[in-house]
Design an enzyme around this catalytic site. Structure first.
Site, PDB file in Angstrom:
ATOM      1  N   ASP A 181      41.725  49.947  93.753  1.00 31.11           N
ATOM      2  CA  ASP A 181      41.783  49.406  95.097  1.00 31.11           C
ATOM      3  C   ASP A 181      42.812  50.260  95.850  1.00 31.11           C
ATOM      4  O   ASP A 181      43.635  50.943  95.223  1.00 31.11           O
ATOM      5  CB  ASP A 181      42.237  47.936  95.008  1.00 31.11           C
ATOM      6  N   ASP A 223      44.584  49.357  99.404  1.00 30.84           N
ATOM      7  CA  ASP A 223      45.646  48.617 100.107  1.00 30.84           C
ATOM      8  C   ASP A 223      46.430  47.735  99.137  1.00 30.84           C
ATOM      9  O   ASP A 223      45.860  46.849  98.495  1.00 30.84           O
ATOM     10  CB  ASP A 223      45.031  47.727 101.199  1.00 30.84           C
TER      11      ASP A 223
END
Ligand code: BG6
Ligand code: MG
Length: 215
Positions: free
Chosen positions: A10, A12
């Site tokens: 991922d 963020d």
């Protein structure tokens, strides 16, 4: 897990702290609209969640037209864009460049599975786009996390079966997506944030490949 062949990150809140800027963008929008909104709520309900779903949480049963909803999403994105525009390689998590180099030297594929439509802009600002064999972002799939789709799509981009992938996530919805995709899940953050993570590390700072693998 079969022999590890790919790590799907991922973005963020994992490779950089943009989750703070997403929070600040929503907070400013909530203030514009006179909606109470706390950091705790952000952590519990908005972390890792898509733009529209995040707004739906914020407005709850308040009545807005589709046009107003579109305008609010665009406004939050303007606030967010202002906050990220000064980002640079110094905003990559400490040790991040070394970690990505190490993973690639080990012959392990790297991918991104981010719900954000700003993903490529952020990767470019951080100057890490070239470290990834495949990038799945907020434009890639219809069903957002906790649906498995974005991780399955990212695994396809790097040409590795999901069972041979490790997924790395700071959001519980993301860990759910990773597990549903059939991958091993590493959660980043407090242990009690995650329900299905195989392992949890409190932070991504100064981590080496062996830390990610728990070896
Ligand atoms: C996720 C973030 O990666 O992307 C969420 O964790 C954000 O906070 C979501 O809402 C969608 O991002 P964007 O940039 O498309 O609004
Ligand atoms: Mg995240």
């Amino acid at each position: 897990m079969q022999t590890l062949k790919a790590i799907i990150f991922d973005l963020d809140g994992v490779l950089t702290d943009t989750s703070e800027y997403h929070y600040q963008g929503w907070k400013r929008l909530a203030e514009d609209e006179g909606i109470p909104f706390t950091r705790e709520e952000n952590d519990a309900y908005l972390r890792g969640v898509g733009r529209r779903e995040s707004l739906a949480y914020l407005i709850r049963d308040r009545q807005y037209s589709e046009e107003q909803i579109q305008e609010m999403m665009a406004r939050k994105n303007r606030y967010y864009s202002e906050l990220i525009k000064a980002m640079s390689p110094k905003d990559v998590v400490a040790g991040g460049f070394e970690l990505l180099e190490e993973i690639r030297h080990a012959g392990i594929k790297t991918g991104i599975a981010s719900a954000s439509k700003n993903c490529r802009i952020v990767l470019d600002l951080l100057e890490i786009t070239q470290y990834f064999d495949g990038i799945a972002d907020g434009n890639s799939v219809v069903n957002s996390k906790p649906a498995a789709d974005i991780f399955v799509f990212a695994a396809g981009l790097v040409n590795v079966p999901t069972i041979a992938c490790l997924g790395v996530e700071d959001a519980d919805a993301g860990v759910e997506a990773i597990k549903t995709a059939g991958m091993t899940a590493l959660g980043i953050g407090p242990q009690d944030r995650f329900h299905r993570a195989d392992r949890v590390l409190p932070s991504m700072e100064n981590k080496r490949l062996k830390d990610l693998l728990g070896a």
